[in-house]
Design a protein around this motif. Structure first.
Motif, PDB file in Angstrom:
ATOM      1  N   GLU A  30       0.804  -1.131   0.209  1.00 46.00           N
ATOM      2  CA  GLU A  30       0.118   0.133   0.266  1.00 46.00           C
ATOM      3  C   GLU A  30       0.664   1.390   0.214  1.00 46.00           C
ATOM      4  O   GLU A  30       1.024   2.475  -0.831  1.00 46.00           O
ATOM      5  N   VAL A  31       1.749   1.168   0.879  1.00 55.30           N
ATOM      6  CA  VAL A  31       2.471   2.639   0.591  1.00 55.30           C
ATOM      7  C   VAL A  31       3.931   2.501   0.025  1.00 55.30           C
ATOM      8  O   VAL A  31       3.812   3.698  -0.985  1.00 55.30           O
ATOM      9  N   GLY A  32       3.997   1.211  -0.935  1.00 49.44           N
ATOM     10  CA  GLY A  32       4.715   1.890  -1.759  1.00 49.44           C
ATOM     11  C   GLY A  32       4.550   1.676  -3.511  1.00 49.44           C
ATOM     12  O   GLY A  32       4.795   2.691  -4.059  1.00 49.44           O
ATOM     13  N   LEU A  33       2.636   1.941  -3.072  1.00 53.34           N
ATOM     14  CA  LEU A  33       1.920   1.954  -4.098  1.00 53.34           C
ATOM     15  C   LEU A  33       1.724   3.816  -3.965  1.00 53.34           C
ATOM     16  O   LEU A  33       1.705   4.541  -5.456  1.00 53.34           O
ATOM     17  N   LEU A  34       0.916   4.140  -3.254  1.00 53.01           N
ATOM     18  CA  LEU A  34       0.336   5.691  -2.863  1.00 53.01           C
ATOM     19  C   LEU A  34       1.823   6.480  -2.554  1.00 53.01           C
ATOM     20  O   LEU A  34       1.160   7.480  -2.825  1.00 53.01           O
ATOM     21  N   ILE A  35       2.695   5.896  -2.210  1.00 53.07           N
ATOM     22  CA  ILE A  35       3.206   7.334  -1.671  1.00 53.07           C
ATOM     23  C   ILE A  35       4.413   7.392  -3.283  1.00 53.07           C
ATOM     24  O   ILE A  35       4.998   8.418  -2.768  1.00 53.07           O
TER      25      ILE A  35
ATOM     26  N   GLY B 213       4.812   5.313  -5.276  1.00 53.71           N
ATOM     27  CA  GLY B 213       4.155   5.422  -6.501  1.00 53.71           C
ATOM     28  C   GLY B 213       2.959   6.412  -6.884  1.00 53.71           C
ATOM     29  O   GLY B 213       2.919   7.602  -7.103  1.00 53.71           O
ATOM     30  N   GLY B 214       1.790   5.752  -6.848  1.00 54.34           N
ATOM     31  CA  GLY B 214       0.639   7.276  -6.906  1.00 54.34           C
ATOM     32  C   GLY B 214       0.576   7.506  -8.311  1.00 54.34           C
ATOM     33  O   GLY B 214       1.390   7.920  -9.389  1.00 54.34           O
ATOM     34  N   SER B 215       0.348   9.010  -7.946  1.00 51.87           N
ATOM     35  CA  SER B 215      -0.455   9.370  -9.757  1.00 51.87           C
ATOM     36  C   SER B 215       0.406  10.414 -10.036  1.00 51.87           C
ATOM     37  O   SER B 215       0.926  10.887 -10.809  1.00 51.87           O
TER      38      SER B 215
ATOM     39  N   LEU C 137      18.627   5.903  -5.900  1.00 54.91           N
ATOM     40  CA  LEU C 137      18.722   7.033  -5.076  1.00 54.91           C
ATOM     41  C   LEU C 137      17.550   6.688  -3.959  1.00 54.91           C
ATOM     42  O   LEU C 137      18.157   6.488  -2.326  1.00 54.91           O
ATOM     43  N   VAL C 138      15.921   6.313  -4.076  1.00 58.10           N
ATOM     44  CA  VAL C 138      15.429   6.573  -3.032  1.00 58.10           C
ATOM     45  C   VAL C 138      15.543   5.581  -2.974  1.00 58.10           C
ATOM     46  O   VAL C 138      14.667   5.331  -1.296  1.00 58.10           O
TER      47      VAL C 138
ATOM     48  N   VAL D 159       9.511   1.820  -6.771  1.00 56.02           N
ATOM     49  CA  VAL D 159      10.212   1.993  -8.197  1.00 56.02           C
ATOM     50  C   VAL D 159       9.797   1.030  -9.314  1.00 56.02           C
ATOM     51  O   VAL D 159      10.143   1.157 -10.201  1.00 56.02           O
ATOM     52  N   SER D 160       9.450  -0.411  -8.855  1.00 54.89           N
ATOM     53  CA  SER D 160       9.076  -1.194  -9.961  1.00 54.89           C
ATOM     54  C   SER D 160       7.544  -0.399  -9.749  1.00 54.89           C
ATOM     55  O   SER D 160       7.279  -0.803 -11.580  1.00 54.89           O
ATOM     56  N   PHE D 161       6.700  -0.192  -9.745  1.00 55.35           N
ATOM     57  CA  PHE D 161       5.446   0.738 -10.337  1.00 55.35           C
ATOM     58  C   PHE D 161       5.984   2.094 -11.606  1.00 55.35           C
ATOM     59  O   PHE D 161       5.203   1.944 -12.796  1.00 55.35           O
ATOM     60  N   ALA D 162       7.223   2.582 -11.132  1.00 56.80           N
ATOM     61  CA  ALA D 162       7.111   3.489 -11.830  1.00 56.80           C
ATOM     62  C   ALA D 162       7.939   2.609 -13.219  1.00 56.80           C
ATOM     63  O   ALA D 162       7.835   3.152 -14.100  1.00 56.80           O
TER      64      ALA D 162
END
Length: 299
Positions: free
Chosen positions: A53-58, A60-62, A89-90, A179-182
């Motif tokens: 949840e945190v990975g995708l919304l914080i 990643g996300g819009s 870096l992240v 990062v995987s989302f990006a």
């Protein structure tokens, strides 16, 4: 920003520029403002579900979606390479913050701090949904700072380092998920530009962020184990899916073909004449005395 008017991404774009630098700022902002550390301290990244949840919304996300699709240039390989550089870096910074988070939690009253952590997520959700509303809200770092002051327990202060291996694993994993989302967005960029409504996804992501504090505070019947934010995000993806947009978004192959086409360009004089004729016809058809003159503009 050409493809989306994302409030947070637009503000950062004015400050740091476009492309890879903007993506690095967007993805590192939760680390800079202390949002990620606050979520770890509040227990939002204490299991696999919270990590996703945190990975995708914080991370990643819009905002990440909008930057990768609208601002990153070059081929698919170039975009993927730039995202990997940002990830280099992240991810280590997230691991460091996940390591020191238990030490911070040991001197805080978690009941009080969890409420400030929920409040900062709501503020980010409001800023994501509306730039106008975001102007009247304090910065997330200010809210987190007030939360640290309000929840600090002087009697429990003890100089020492506390580490929890699972915090490090899940915290680092959250950054990897982002990062995987990006990377997925960078790889599927041409298809996503034509099939996903970015602004619709932005509003849905804001709603998913607004749901996340409910799991942190365990409001009412919510125990914190329900994937409410992920469910809202999945529904958002379905609503943002817009295959008809493919007709308006040129693909990379089409751009390449246009660049190598040896045909003659259209005559600009003919286009100006046609535009003038169409404009006159439109003015006559919408005149007050015409049958369509009283129609509402959106019709």
């Amino acid at each position: 920003m050409s493809a989306s008017r994302h409030p947070i991404a637009l503000r950062l774009e004015r400050q740091v520029g476009e492309g890879t630098r903007l993506l690095a700022t967007v993805m590192a902002l939760p680390l800079i403002d202390g949002i990620f550390t606050a979520l770890i301290v509040a227990g939002a990244v204490s299991d696999l579900l919270g990590m996703v949840e945190v990975g995708l919304l914080i991370f990643g996300g819009s905002a990440t979606l909008a930057v990768v699709l609208a601002e990153m240039e070059g081929s698919r390989r170039d975009r993927v390479k730039n995202v990997l550089l940002v990830g280099a870096l992240v991810v280590p910074l997230a691991a460091v913050q996940a390591t020191i988070a238990p030490t911070i939690a040991s001197v805080l009253d978690m009941v009080i701090f969890e409420r400030f952590a929920a409040l900062v997520i709501l503020a980010i959700a409001a800023k994501t949904a509306s730039a106008t509303v975001g102007e009247y809200l304090p910065r997330p770092s200010v809210i987190i700072g007030l939360g640290l002051v309000a929840s600090f327990r002087p009697t429990a202060f003890e100089f020492g380092f506390v580490a929890d291996p699972m915090f490090v694993v899940y915290g680092t994993g959250a950054a990897v998920v982002g990062v995987s989302f990006a990377l997925a967005v960078a790889g599927l960029g041409p298809w996503l530009r034509g099939n996903v409504d970015i602004d619709r996804f932005r509003f849905g992501s804001a709603v998913a962020l607004g749901v996340l504090p409910l799991t942190i505070l365990e409001v009412g019947p919510i125990t914190g184990e329900e994937p409410l934010a992920l469910i809202v995000l999945a529904i958002t993806g379905l609503f943002a899916f817009n295959p008809e947009g493919a007709m308006d978004a040129p693909s990379e192959d089409a751009d390449a073909a246009a660049a190598t086409d040896g045909g003659e360009p259209d005559d600009p004089f003919e286009e100006d004449v046609e535009d003038a004729v169409e404009r006159v016809d439109d003015e006559e058809s919408t005149a007050p005395g015409s049958p369509e003159g009283d129609r509402a503009p959106w019709l």
